[in-house]
Design a protein around this motif. Structure first.
Motif, mmCIF file in Angstrom:
data_model
loop_
_atom_site.group_PDB
_atom_site.id
_atom_site.type_symbol
_atom_site.label_atom_id
_atom_site.label_comp_id
_atom_site.label_asym_id
_atom_site.label_seq_id
_atom_site.Cartn_x
_atom_site.Cartn_y
_atom_site.Cartn_z
ATOM 1 N N GLU A 132 -30.766 43.056 -23.722
ATOM 2 C CA GLU A 132 -30.260 43.864 -22.612
ATOM 3 C C GLU A 132 -30.841 43.385 -21.288
ATOM 4 O OE1 GLU A 132 -29.982 46.401 -26.288
ATOM 5 O OE2 GLU A 132 -31.478 45.044 -25.416
ATOM 6 N N ASP A 133 -32.137 43.074 -21.278
ATOM 7 C CA ASP A 133 -32.765 42.610 -20.040
ATOM 8 C C ASP A 133 -32.337 41.190 -19.689
ATOM 9 O OD1 ASP A 133 -33.997 45.007 -19.647
ATOM 10 O OD2 ASP A 133 -36.017 44.353 -20.209
ATOM 11 N N VAL A 134 -32.106 40.351 -20.695
ATOM 12 C CA VAL A 134 -31.592 39.007 -20.426
ATOM 13 C C VAL A 134 -30.214 39.102 -19.781
ATOM 14 C CG1 VAL A 134 -30.765 36.866 -21.477
ATOM 15 C CG2 VAL A 134 -32.915 37.874 -22.256
ATOM 16 N N ARG A 135 -29.359 39.952 -20.325
ATOM 17 C CA ARG A 135 -28.010 40.122 -19.773
ATOM 18 C C ARG A 135 -28.074 40.665 -18.350
ATOM 19 N NH1 ARG A 135 -23.631 40.756 -23.449
ATOM 20 N NH2 ARG A 135 -24.066 39.518 -25.322
ATOM 21 N N ALA A 136 -28.989 41.619 -18.120
ATOM 22 C CA ALA A 136 -29.121 42.205 -16.785
ATOM 23 C C ALA A 136 -29.572 41.155 -15.770
ATOM 24 C CB ALA A 136 -30.114 43.362 -16.826
ATOM 25 N N LEU A 137 -30.545 40.325 -16.161
ATOM 26 C CA LEU A 137 -31.016 39.258 -15.268
ATOM 27 C C LEU A 137 -29.895 38.267 -14.966
ATOM 28 C CD1 LEU A 137 -34.604 38.225 -16.471
ATOM 29 C CD2 LEU A 137 -33.964 39.146 -14.250
ATOM 30 N N TYR A 138 -29.173 37.878 -15.983
ATOM 31 C CA TYR A 138 -28.094 36.904 -15.796
ATOM 32 C C TYR A 138 -27.042 37.443 -14.833
ATOM 33 C CZ TYR A 138 -24.405 33.534 -16.974
ATOM 34 O OH TYR A 138 -23.427 32.564 -16.916
ATOM 35 N N ALA A 139 -26.645 38.692 -15.033
ATOM 36 C CA ALA A 139 -25.647 39.300 -14.146
ATOM 37 C C ALA A 139 -26.176 39.386 -12.716
ATOM 38 C CB ALA A 139 -25.273 40.684 -14.663
ATOM 39 N N PHE A 140 -27.459 39.710 -12.563
ATOM 40 C CA PHE A 140 -28.034 39.825 -11.222
ATOM 41 C C PHE A 140 -27.990 38.494 -10.491
ATOM 42 C CE2 PHE A 140 -31.884 39.290 -8.562
ATOM 43 C CZ PHE A 140 -31.592 40.202 -7.573
ATOM 44 N N PHE A 141 -28.481 37.440 -11.147
ATOM 45 C CA PHE A 141 -28.553 36.153 -10.460
ATOM 46 C C PHE A 141 -27.174 35.543 -10.225
ATOM 47 C CE2 PHE A 141 -33.040 36.199 -11.879
ATOM 48 C CZ PHE A 141 -33.621 35.973 -10.655
ATOM 49 N N MET A 142 -26.240 35.786 -11.096
ATOM 50 C CA MET A 142 -24.912 35.201 -10.936
ATOM 51 C C MET A 142 -24.010 36.000 -10.004
ATOM 52 S SD MET A 142 -25.079 32.433 -12.512
ATOM 53 C CE MET A 142 -26.041 31.597 -13.777
ATOM 54 N N GLU A 143 -24.232 37.295 -9.912
ATOM 55 C CA GLU A 143 -23.305 38.142 -9.181
ATOM 56 C C GLU A 143 -23.889 38.807 -7.938
ATOM 57 O OE1 GLU A 143 -21.858 40.975 -12.014
ATOM 58 O OE2 GLU A 143 -21.384 39.427 -13.510
ATOM 59 N N GLU A 144 -25.190 38.959 -7.856
ATOM 60 C CA GLU A 144 -25.778 39.718 -6.745
ATOM 61 C C GLU A 144 -26.620 38.871 -5.804
ATOM 62 O OE1 GLU A 144 -27.501 43.523 -7.863
ATOM 63 O OE2 GLU A 144 -26.593 43.335 -9.857
#
Length: 451
Positions: A132-144
């Motif tokens: 869950e935290d890996v997915r959250a980090l990935y979404a943050f760096f790619m989208e935010e």
């Protein structure tokens, strides 16, 4: 003789085959630790929060640079390592990384091109991150995060450390099991264990290194875990055991230290300033409670006592409790007093006082301060020479700055002052030599010239 040569030739060929396998055989990436639905979407705001938990900004942002664009110098025993650009720029950052490639960097320390990352990147700890935290980090760096084109300086370590393939063999010996975190069934303890052992990567600095320079422990079950380490010559103090300063802190003091960088005993220094500034102050109140509960429950691994320490009483009128010793010498201020205490009165007494106890949440204690009594005096010498700063935080908005005395004190005077501090009040640590001070002054000057 012919038989010997055949054996030797066979061993050489075998060695070449093994070496080729190490260099050219693709690395098998660690899979996700949990299966999530294909349409899984991280909760809003979770990516930025996990980034704070993992302290990504501190290392991947150069002083005065764009957030996450890399280029920060990280001093290591092998030489200077430069952090990389982790913005979603496709040419110089991680914009072209797939989720699996991103996870491989976090868990296995492997770049998209298959090259091995230097362990300045704490993948030894990040390999415990939940999916869950890996997915959250990935979404943050790619989208935010905004993409930034910044190649930055290349890390150029001397031979043989510039041979990244060799890191693969190091990983076999040094890395722990992916996903392995201390658990007891107690929700507060288990959350604290996860935060400390995984995203917080506290053991990267606060755990000693073994013979292969890997962390000597990764969980609370390891005896050397959080028993103190070294970073850039500074002693990172033990967070458990009989020599741990925080063993005598109350839970409130420990929580305040993490949230603000200061409490009634100490102020942050060295790399810990960045940890508080960019990471710990953003932890939720509940997560800070979890970290405190976990650290206080660790106890002393050398005697099997895992009970949390008893909150020490606070002495209101501390001066009345002293009957002599260092305080008496400083109070008397005799004309013939030694150089060390005289330098203290001239340069330190106004803030830290004759009892060495400073002022709560303003000026840290010097009596019993782990920076002062550390096995290595490097941190103390650097602080006297270059000063220190407690960062501005939400809890304590005002930044506090101690000036440096490099322009005012000679190497001999710094050595005398440091030696006095390390033997004053209840402190008992080895003396500091002039050569120790000269070496640290030269390091500071070299780094300033390289900026």
């Amino acid at each position: 003789m012919i038989t010997f040569l055949r054996i030797l030739t066979g061993l050489v060929l075998l060695g070449l085959i093994v070496l080729a396998a190490i260099i050219f055989m693709p690395v098998r990436s660690t899979p996700a630790l949990a299966a999530l639905p294909d349409d899984y979407t991280p909760p809003e705001g979770s990516g930025e929060y996990v980034m704070r938990l993992a302290d990504c900004s501190a290392c991947h942002t150069a002083e005065g640079g764009v957030p996450f664009a890399g280029g920060r110098k990280i001093e290591s025993p092998l030489g200077t390592i430069y952090s990389t650009n982790i913005t979603p720029d496709e040419e110089t950052g991680i914009g072209s990384y797939s989720l699996d490639e991103f996870r491989a960097a976090l868990y296995d320390g492997v770049r998209q091109d298959g090259a091995h990352l230097y362990p300045a990147m704490p993948y030894a700890n990040y390999r415990k991150l939940s999916e869950e935290d890996v997915r959250a980090l990935y979404a943050f760096f790619m989208e935010e995060v905004e993409p930034v084109s910044n190649a930055g300086p290349e890390t150029a370590l001397p031979f043989p450390f510039n041979q990244r393939w060799g890191i693969r063999t190091w990983k076999w010996a040094a890395l722990g099991k992916a996903g392995e975190v201390s658990t007891t069934g107690d929700a507060l303890y288990d959350r604290g264990a996860y935060l400390v052992e995984a995203p917080g990567h506290c053991s990267a600095c606060h755990t000693p290194r073994n013979l292969v320079m890997g962390e000597a422990g990764y969980t609370a079950m390891d005896g050397d875990f959080l028993m103190g380490g070294e970073i850039d010559g500074w002693t990172a103090p033990a967070l458990r055991g009989p020599d741990s300063a925080i063993r005598n802190w109350s839970a409130e003091d420990l929580k305040l230290y993490f949230a603000s960088g200061r409490n009634n005993h100490a102020g942050v220094n060295g790399e810990m300033q960045l940890v508080v500034r960019d990471s710990l102050q953003f932890y939720s109140d509940e997560d800070l409670d979890a970290v405190v509960a976990y650290l206080r429950a660790l106890g002393d691994p050398t005697d099997g006592d895992n009970a949390p320490p008893v909150d020490p009483p606070r002495t209101i009128d501390r001066l009345d409790t002293a009957a002599g010793g260092t305080e008496a010498v400083l109070t008397a201020a005799e004309p013939g007093m030694a150089l060390g205490p005289r330098l203290y009165l001239d340069n330190c007494n106004a803030c830290h006082f004759v009892d060495g106890r400073g002022a709560d949440q303003v000026f840290p204690e010097l009596d019993g301060n782990p920076l002062v009594t550390a096995a290595s005096a490097t941190g103390l010498i650097d602080t006297i020479l270059n000063g220190a700063e407690v960062p501005s935080t939400t809890v304590r908005p005002y930044s506090l700055r101690m000036p440096g005395f490099d322009h005012r004190l000679s190497d001999e005077e710094v050595a005398e002052l440091a030696t006095f501090l390390r033997s004053a009040w209840s402190n008992s640590a080895p003396a500091v030599t002039i050569a120790d001070v000269t070496a640290r002054r030269e390091v500071a000057e070299e780094r300033a010239a390289a900026e």
